[in-house]
Design an enzyme around this catalytic site. Sequence first.
Site, PDB file in Angstrom:
ATOM      1  N   LYS A 124      -3.623  -0.047   9.729  1.00 61.48           N
ATOM      2  CA  LYS A 124      -2.376   0.471   9.716  1.00 61.48           C
ATOM      3  C   LYS A 124      -2.012   1.697   9.244  1.00 61.48           C
ATOM      4  CE  LYS A 124       1.068  -0.387   6.661  1.00 61.48           C
ATOM      5  NZ  LYS A 124       1.613  -0.941   5.504  1.00 61.48           N
ATOM      6  N   ASP A 142       3.392  -3.576  10.607  1.00 58.90           N
ATOM      7  CA  ASP A 142       3.397  -4.133   9.221  1.00 58.90           C
ATOM      8  C   ASP A 142       4.170  -5.356   8.947  1.00 58.90           C
ATOM      9  OD1 ASP A 142       5.859  -3.444   9.545  1.00 58.90           O
ATOM     10  OD2 ASP A 142       6.376  -2.222   7.809  1.00 58.90           O
TER      11      ASP A 142
END
Length: 234
Positions: A124, A142
Amino acid sequence: MPKLMTRAEIDEFFARLKKHNPSPRTELEYTNPYTLLVAVALSAQATDKSVNKATASLFPKVDTPEKMLALGEAKLADAIKTIGLYRGKAKNVIALSRILVEQHGGEVPRDREALQALPGVGRKTANVVLNVAFGEPTIAVDTHIFRVSNRTGLAPGKDVVAVEEKLEKVVPDAYRLHAHHWLILHGRYTCVARKPLCPTCVVRDLCRFKEKTKEAELVKARVPVSKKSHHGRP
Ligand code: SF4
């Protein structure tokens, strides 16, 4: 799983998010690729607001890996102690700064593998850095993007990797660069976890979510009418 959105609906979905926020930005404060990398690493399981508060006095003085190493772990931990998990994060930031100096000439590498090899940097964080610092059309999934993608039928998947792979396939090229921010801001301010602001959502008619929130529920939950939906533009 909700029914998938059609190609034309996906196009319209992003066209509307774009119309409401033509140039979306990350809400994390940073001054260069290095401070962005540090800010994203610090934001794991913490809000952008709490990270910005701590880095407001740190980044003007410490904006390179060399300066971070000179500051040292103890002083860094003290500077970020209002952020959750700060001890582990301070350790990682010092370790990653050392690797940047020793292996990358003090620069943040524009390379997913090299980024993910840094301590505390996962998929991420690497995606956010590649997208925001280097303008690559990556999408870092996310909790907000995961929720929006599943609820709406845009890119349903059982975990973040499945959703990321699906988004890679369905997001039209014209919207790839900013898709990450549009989806995060939509999830953060409109398609929120507990009481999504469906009555004023701009993509309501395209969304496949079966349990859309009703106006009366928002009134009961005392959600201020004027702030029901601002699509990342508080
Ligand atoms: S209609 Fe509701 S569930 Fe669907 S995207 Fe909008 S806020 Fe989210």
